[in-house]
Motif scaffolding. Structure first.
Motif, mmCIF file in Angstrom:
data_model
loop_
_atom_site.group_PDB
_atom_site.id
_atom_site.type_symbol
_atom_site.label_atom_id
_atom_site.label_comp_id
_atom_site.label_asym_id
_atom_site.label_seq_id
_atom_site.Cartn_x
_atom_site.Cartn_y
_atom_site.Cartn_z
ATOM 1 N N PRO A 120 34.680 28.473 40.534
ATOM 2 C CA PRO A 120 33.894 28.637 41.772
ATOM 3 C C PRO A 120 32.378 28.621 41.549
ATOM 4 O O PRO A 120 31.651 27.932 42.276
ATOM 5 C CB PRO A 120 34.361 29.988 42.307
ATOM 6 C CG PRO A 120 35.746 30.130 41.802
ATOM 7 C CD PRO A 120 35.776 29.454 40.465
ATOM 8 N N ILE A 121 31.914 29.367 40.543
ATOM 9 C CA ILE A 121 30.472 29.391 40.297
ATOM 10 C C ILE A 121 30.009 28.007 39.838
ATOM 11 O O ILE A 121 28.959 27.507 40.263
ATOM 12 C CB ILE A 121 30.122 30.448 39.217
ATOM 13 C CG1 ILE A 121 30.780 31.787 39.533
ATOM 14 C CG2 ILE A 121 28.610 30.594 39.079
ATOM 15 C CD1 ILE A 121 30.301 32.460 40.780
ATOM 16 N N GLY A 122 30.817 27.382 38.975
ATOM 17 C CA GLY A 122 30.497 26.025 38.522
ATOM 18 C C GLY A 122 30.406 25.062 39.699
ATOM 19 O O GLY A 122 29.543 24.187 39.742
ATOM 20 N N ILE A 123 31.310 25.247 40.674
ATOM 21 C CA ILE A 123 31.329 24.368 41.843
ATOM 22 C C ILE A 123 30.059 24.551 42.673
ATOM 23 O O ILE A 123 29.466 23.579 43.157
ATOM 24 C CB ILE A 123 32.595 24.633 42.684
ATOM 25 C CG1 ILE A 123 33.806 24.043 41.962
ATOM 26 C CG2 ILE A 123 32.468 24.046 44.077
ATOM 27 C CD1 ILE A 123 35.131 24.514 42.493
ATOM 28 N N LEU A 124 29.619 25.807 42.804
ATOM 29 C CA LEU A 124 28.376 26.072 43.537
ATOM 30 C C LEU A 124 27.220 25.300 42.891
ATOM 31 O O LEU A 124 26.461 24.598 43.571
ATOM 32 C CB LEU A 124 28.097 27.576 43.529
ATOM 33 C CG LEU A 124 26.822 28.043 44.219
ATOM 34 C CD1 LEU A 124 26.920 27.829 45.714
ATOM 35 C CD2 LEU A 124 26.540 29.504 43.922
ATOM 36 N N LEU A 125 27.127 25.395 41.568
ATOM 37 C CA LEU A 125 26.043 24.713 40.856
ATOM 38 C C LEU A 125 26.208 23.195 40.952
ATOM 39 O O LEU A 125 25.245 22.463 41.190
ATOM 40 C CB LEU A 125 26.024 25.151 39.385
ATOM 41 C CG LEU A 125 25.751 26.647 39.154
ATOM 42 C CD1 LEU A 125 25.860 26.980 37.677
ATOM 43 C CD2 LEU A 125 24.372 27.020 39.683
ATOM 44 N N ALA A 126 27.454 22.721 40.775
ATOM 45 C CA ALA A 126 27.698 21.282 40.826
ATOM 46 C C ALA A 126 27.355 20.726 42.205
ATOM 47 O O ALA A 126 26.761 19.649 42.321
ATOM 48 C CB ALA A 126 29.152 20.983 40.482
ATOM 49 N N ALA A 185 34.205 19.363 42.457
ATOM 50 C CA ALA A 185 35.169 20.226 41.779
ATOM 51 C C ALA A 185 35.323 19.830 40.317
ATOM 52 O O ALA A 185 35.387 20.675 39.428
ATOM 53 C CB ALA A 185 36.521 20.156 42.490
ATOM 54 N N LEU A 186 35.360 18.528 40.055
ATOM 55 C CA LEU A 186 35.545 18.068 38.681
ATOM 56 C C LEU A 186 34.340 18.421 37.824
ATOM 57 O O LEU A 186 34.476 18.904 36.705
ATOM 58 C CB LEU A 186 35.791 16.557 38.652
ATOM 59 C CG LEU A 186 37.071 16.085 39.318
ATOM 60 C CD1 LEU A 186 37.142 14.578 39.340
ATOM 61 C CD2 LEU A 186 38.281 16.661 38.610
ATOM 62 N N LEU A 187 33.147 18.194 38.366
ATOM 63 C CA LEU A 187 31.940 18.512 37.599
ATOM 64 C C LEU A 187 31.822 20.020 37.402
ATOM 65 O O LEU A 187 31.371 20.470 36.347
ATOM 66 C CB LEU A 187 30.708 17.961 38.332
ATOM 67 C CG LEU A 187 29.373 18.172 37.637
ATOM 68 C CD1 LEU A 187 29.372 17.487 36.279
ATOM 69 C CD2 LEU A 187 28.235 17.612 38.490
ATOM 70 N N GLY A 188 32.239 20.792 38.397
ATOM 71 C CA GLY A 188 32.181 22.246 38.288
ATOM 72 C C GLY A 188 33.358 22.834 37.541
ATOM 73 O O GLY A 188 33.509 24.050 37.496
#
Lengths: 361, 317
Positions: free
Chosen positions: A297-303, A290-293
């Motif tokens: 939500p989309i950031g979390i998928l990638l992270a 969650a922190l890296l993303g």
């Protein structure tokens, strides 16, 4: 660029900066500990996932599935102003509910896996309901309540698994295997990624990501939840039911973490609940994801995919006599530097100013 | 009576590390910085100091070695906490993020380095530190049995830390200033207090205490260090809030937790409890359930430092 786009852009840049620093740090640690093996070791981290071709890629998706969901759980709660450190507890009670249905629900036939998945979400939501309600009505600190619920959940599941004749495999000190019909179907993924543990659970995780994205950005309900996160008093003054919103935020977050547990233990990859007094690591990894993303939500998928990718690569590090903990070290450094987003932002604004010939951007 | 004594002595082994670490957390939070990294700092402190004990075995032993190890644990914890201080004070980073990073880093680092140095991740040590009975004091009836038999010097260090912490926090200029920074940093700044310096002090003290706490936790309960302190850093956070950021209440909170942990670990040796036939898992859950219940009753008027968790910005109004 408009405000929102610019914010995403700055966020992306700071994440990439953090990832580069983290990887470099890992490389330096490898050089210090064993110079001759450092370069091949480092390349293994970056490309190890491809060692076995498509099977390896399938494994990355398999590892990513639960941590995307726990990451989504933490990230969603962050967006609504809550720090859900309770994912390990919600994860394991979700897994527990799933295996109960998975072992005992044979009468459900082909719907067994669906019921098991739903059960995992309900269990996770109920587990998160307690800290949410305690916070809303008694002002109990969510972080502490969640930490307590983690331990209670872990002991409760161990106690229930061990105490049950129909769930417990006393020879192996773990839960019994689930029924065939309780395993999540492969949904054709085994054709693309032969021999890997990937299954339809990954699709469910992606659907959850999209659903949370829409909920947060396109619905009034999502707006209300975020408003409670920004300023609880203001949202109350604006006529929103702030107590209900806090509780619902926690329940949605809990359902996501519970789902993560359900999907992992229903994957048909031979996962069993082991009766050991250790909190589920997938829950804590969710915080990193969650922190890296950046809680997007989309950031979390990638992270989630990124962390699963380097973790899978890290497994092959043992060939070079490095221990796999280097991956955790790298992730920790990445998280640490991703906290420096503010500095990156100032730096980029300065760059912007220069480009515009000193005029304010 | 012997059972009472042994339960009490056991309880001390669990209580003291919680007490020390929670007091550390208190200094940090009272200065306005949330330190969720206590767990990681404990691991770091324990790792470096147990490694020291492991390497100096044969050369050093007994109380000299232990006291040196305590100093080393404090320094290691302090240095490690510098990262948290830098991120949250200079960089104005989100304090939970940098704390989480430290928690993730410490166990991975401890395992990685231990594997390189000695092949396996567990670091063995020989416990030459147990004090059978303190001379003279151990002979006092009852009190001697409770406090001065089957003990460790670290127990007294913990009590000393409690007394010093109380005095420093409430009876010194430094303590007053530290508390002011946690309540209203702008006001503190306006009367000439260097808020950044005070917050650094708060975080570094918490680092030193958490480092010591890590060592103190491992010594009586194990003969090797396996890159974990079993969630005690998180428990200490709970104890801190349970104790409402107040030293003496923190003592009671950690004693309560220590007692429950002891009962869970050794209830089968206590005839009254063994005959009840309650499964051990129930005892394991009790401290956490009770904490939740107590928090329900005490949280309405929480004594949390007002400005905690908000990065202090000189320019902000």
């Amino acid at each position: 660029m408009n405000e929102a786009k610019k914010k995403n852009y700055v966020g992306l840049m700071s994440s990439i900066f953090a990832i580069i620093v983290g990887l470099l740090f890992g490389f330096v640690v490898l050089i210090i500990s064993n110079p001759s093996q450092a370069l091949p070791g480092f390349l293994t981290i970056l490309t190890g996932s491809f060692t076995h071709g498509l099977k390896g890629v399938g494994q990355v998706f398999y590892y990513a599935t639960p941590i995307i969901l726990t990451g989504l759980s933490v990230g969603f709660a962050f967006k609504t102003g809550l720090f859900n450190i309770g994912t390990p507890g919600q994860f394991i009670v979700g897994a527990f509910a799933a295996i109960i249905v998975g072992i005992r629900g044979g009468f459900l036939g082909n719907a067994q896996w669906i019921v098991a998945v739903i059960a995992s979400m309900i269990a996770g939501a109920l587990w998160a309901l307690i800290p949410g309600a305690f916070n809303a009505y008694f002002n109990v600190n969510v972080v502490i309540a969640c930490i307590m619920m983690n331990y209670i959940g872990m002991y409760f599941v161990n106690f229930s698994v061990k105490g049950s004749k129909v769930l417990f495999d006393s020879l192996r000190n773990q839960s019994l295997p689930i029924a065939k019909t309780a395993q999540i179907p492969k949904m054709g993924l085994n054709v693309i990624f032969p021999d890997s543990s990937i299954n339809g659970g990954f699709f469910i995780a992606v659907i959850a990501v999209i659903a949370i994205h829409i909920l947060l950005n396109r619905t009034t309900f999502g707006f209300e939840l975020k408003a409670a996160g920004f300023n609880r008093d203001a949202s109350k003054y604006a006529g929103m039911n702030e107590k209900r919103n806090v509780i619902l935020s926690m329940m949605i977050a809990g359902a996501l973490a519970g789902l993560a547990g359900g999907l992992l233990y229903l994957a048909g990859s031979g996962k069993h609940i082991e009766v050991v007094d250790v909190l589920a690591s997938e829950g804590f990894t969710g915080i990193s994801v969650a922190l890296l993303g950046l809680s997007n939500p989309i950031g979390i998928l990638l992270a989630g995919l990124f962390i699963a990718y380097i973790t899978a690569g890290g497994f092959y590090l043992q060939l070079f006599e490095f221990s796999t903990e280097i991956i955790d070290i790298i992730v920790a450094v990445i998280i640490y530097f991703s906290a420096f987003a503010l500095i990156i932002k100032t730096f980029m604004e300065r760059l912007d100013k220069k480009r515009n010939g000193g005029k304010k951007a | 009576m012997n059972i009472v004594f042994s339960v009490f002595q056991q309880t001390m082994f669990f209580t003291i590390p919680l007490l020390i670490v929670a007091l550390g957390g208190m200094f940090s939070e009272r200065s306005g910085i949330i330190n969720i990294a206590l767990e990681g700092i404990m691991i770091m402190g324990a790792f470096v100091s147990i490694l020291f004990i492991n390497r100096t075995q044969g050369v050093l032993s007994g109380q000299t070695q232990l006291i040196l190890a305590v100093v080393i644990a404090a320094i290691a914890g302090m240095l490690f906490s510098l990262f948290h201080a830098f991120a949250s004070i200079n960089m104005k980073a989100d304090q939970t993020i940098s704390g989480t990073a430290l928690n993730l880093f410490a166990p991975a680092f401890a395992i990685f380095v231990a594997r390189i140095l000695q092949g396996v991740q567990q670091i063995q040590f020989t416990n030459t530190f147990r004090i059978e009975s303190v001379p003279v004091l151990g002979n006092i009836p009852i009190i001697g049995d409770l406090f001065f038999k089957n003990t460790y010097i670290t127990t007294y260090i913990g009590i000393l830390i409690l007394i010093l912490s109380t005095i420093v926090l409430y009876k010194t200029k430094f303590g007053l200033r530290l508390r002011a920074c946690g309540e209203h940093p702008q006001a503190a700044d306006s009367v000439g207090i260097n808020v950044y310096k005070m917050q650094y002090a708060g975080v570094l003290i918490s680092g030193a205490f958490a480092g010591i706490g890590g060592l103190v936790f491992v010594i009586p309960t194990s003969t090797n260090f396996n890159a974990t302190v079993a969630g005690y850093g998180f428990l200490a956070l709970a104890v801190l809030i349970f104790g409402q950021w107040h030293p003496v209440r923190i003592l009671f909170a950690s004693f309560f937790f220590g007692l429950m942990k002891t009962i869970a670990a050794s209830y089968s040796g206590i005839p009254v409890l063994a005959s009840l036939g309650v499964p051990s898992y129930i005892y394991k859950m009790v401290p956490y359930v009770t904490t939740l219940v107590v928090l329900v009753f005490t949280s309405k008027n929480s004594q949390a430092p007002r400005a905690e968790g908000i990065p202090y910005d000189k320019g902000a109004r």
